[in-house]
Design an enzyme around this catalytic site. Sequence first.
Site, PDB file in Angstrom:
ATOM      1  N   LYS A   1       0.822  -1.213   0.000  1.00 35.25           N
ATOM      2  CA  LYS A   1       0.000   0.000   0.000  1.00 35.25           C
ATOM      3  C   LYS A   1       0.864   1.275   0.000  1.00 35.25           C
ATOM      4  O   LYS A   1       0.424   2.313  -0.486  1.00 35.25           O
ATOM      5  CB  LYS A   1      -0.921   0.030   1.214  1.00 35.25           C
TER       6      LYS A   1
HETATM    7  C1  LIG Z   1      -4.321  -4.737   0.289  1.00 33.78           C
HETATM    8  C2  LIG Z   1      -3.553  -5.983   0.194  1.00 33.78           C
HETATM    9  C3  LIG Z   1      -3.831  -6.959  -0.772  1.00 33.78           C
HETATM   10  C4  LIG Z   1      -4.992  -6.824  -1.735  1.00 33.78           C
HETATM   11  O1  LIG Z   1      -4.807  -5.767  -2.619  1.00 33.78           O
HETATM   12  P1  LIG Z   1      -6.056  -5.202  -3.449  1.00 33.78           P
HETATM   13  O2  LIG Z   1      -5.530  -4.046  -4.174  1.00 33.78           O
HETATM   14  O3  LIG Z   1      -7.088  -4.825  -2.428  1.00 33.78           O
HETATM   15  O4  LIG Z   1      -6.517  -6.310  -4.309  1.00 33.78           O
HETATM   16  C5  LIG Z   1      -3.024  -8.070  -0.835  1.00 33.78           C
HETATM   17  N1  LIG Z   1      -2.006  -8.255   0.033  1.00 33.78           N
HETATM   18  C6  LIG Z   1      -1.711  -7.352   0.974  1.00 33.78           C
HETATM   19  C7  LIG Z   1      -0.593  -7.627   1.898  1.00 33.78           C
HETATM   20  C8  LIG Z   1      -2.459  -6.181   1.088  1.00 33.78           C
HETATM   21  O5  LIG Z   1      -2.156  -5.289   2.025  1.00 33.78           O
END
Ligand SMILES: *Cc1c(COP(=O)(O)O)cnc(C)c1O
Length: 499
Positions: free
Chosen positions: A112
């Site tokens: 993120k």
């Molecule tokens: C948010 C997240 C995901 C999923 O990502 P999306 O964009 O919501 O599909 C997968 N793995 C981790 C560690 C995340 O923080």
Amino acid sequence: MKYKSTRGGASGLSFSEAVVKGLAPDGGLFVPEKPIVIDSLDLSAMSSMNYEQLAINIISRYADDFTPEEVKDCVKKAYSFGSFPEIVAPVTNINDKLSVLELYHGPTSAFKDMALQILPNFMTYAMKKTGEENEVIILTATSGDTGKAALEGFKDIPGIRVMVFYPEDGVSEMQKYQMITQQGNNVRVVAVKGNFDDAQSGVKKIFSDEEFASVIAKDGKELSSANSINWGRLLPQIVYYFHAYFTMARNGQIRLGAKINFVVPTGNFGNILACYYAKKAGLPINRIICASNDNNILSDFMATGTYNKNRSFMTTISPAMDILISSNLERLLFDASGEDAVMIASLMDELKRDGVYTVDNRTMNNINETFWASYATEAETLRTITDTYNKYNYLVDPHTAVGLNVYEKYRQTTGDDTTTVAVSTASPFKFNSSVAEAIFGKEALEGLDEFEVLEYLSEKTGIEIPMPLRNLNKKEILHKKVCEASDMKKEVLEYICSK
Ligand SMILES: *Cc1c(COP(=O)(O)O)cnc(C)c1O
């Protein structure tokens, strides 16, 4: 580049307007009005760029109401001033057909950060450009990683406050400690009794509450979103797909122009959608492999054309993917249906009303031309962590393991051995208990608390604990609030009205 809503109710917005608003007024998501086109000449010119140069190049194409200097400033602040290591997103080779794109070397140890380190910079410029005079309240529901990354990205940014709701029992202990110890003069973190969908639905309800919006507007406040429904979050994620591709080409693992696969562990469909936009823009991609955990609503959807959220919600060891409403799927449906906004609006109404919708064959065929989907059970996820460590001496977190497991299924089912990049979304140390248990067994961890497990995992594997996860238990707990899902609006008001 102008932006429009997937539900047809808005068009002609600038990048800045799309970023500040987050969600379209008709409840739809903003999408670019035209695709960008990166041809083979562009590709070869871009292939030698470093992360920063590439980010500037790609972002400028979509954010053309920003001057080149402004884009450069946003990019530099996000990726060049020590928040990330020199190699922002390393690609690690696993075997001659498989590499891993590590997106977790930012300040909160999850992918993120790739977007949430830059979104606040977009937001600050965008607010100036749109003449925003209100204070912007970033309201976010998190399955664990978005919350912390948003808090880190937006803390102490003037004119903005950030409020995060997380499901009380739906995040890992590390994730929880990261959030409840968050410092900053403009942050608030509240636990919600319920799961992620409860928290996300609560936030969506507040966003679509016009009366609420007008009440807070009188007080000079306005809501915006840091969830991946905000275009400003998707855009920076397009960059690393190009970067991974060029890294592979430079390393001689592929020839420039050859197609590769990406496998993406998926929850809200944001990360994987950025991959789709990269393909659409011209990056040579063969298949995009969509990996889910036991909440396998997406793989069911891709197999049947019916999206049905009337099923039980599973709490898994990959909690960031414990999601039954993948918001960004709306953007894919919009594109794959030939931009049929009327149909999208009615599908989304059906989802809200009945929890289920079915998509026509033509749209599904378009989707299945690019995507392949499956899921990994809890036992398969744990086994993949163990096997990957034993076979390749490579440590992965449960989300990444879901991806690797589904990749294996893809290979066995299709026989396709195209070079593949698996996207790694979190540091294994962020989900230390599951990872340590998978490799060393439950008995080895008996009597150890979460922080001792962290030390144990590091000692046994010889890998250092990432900086952001060290000493979390010695930090002061600053956020202790817990609320019912039905009281979220009240909590927001209370925070907004506080000084
Ligand atoms: C948010 C997240 C995901 C999923 O990502 P999306 O964009 O919501 O599909 C997968 N793995 C981790 C560690 C995340 O923080």
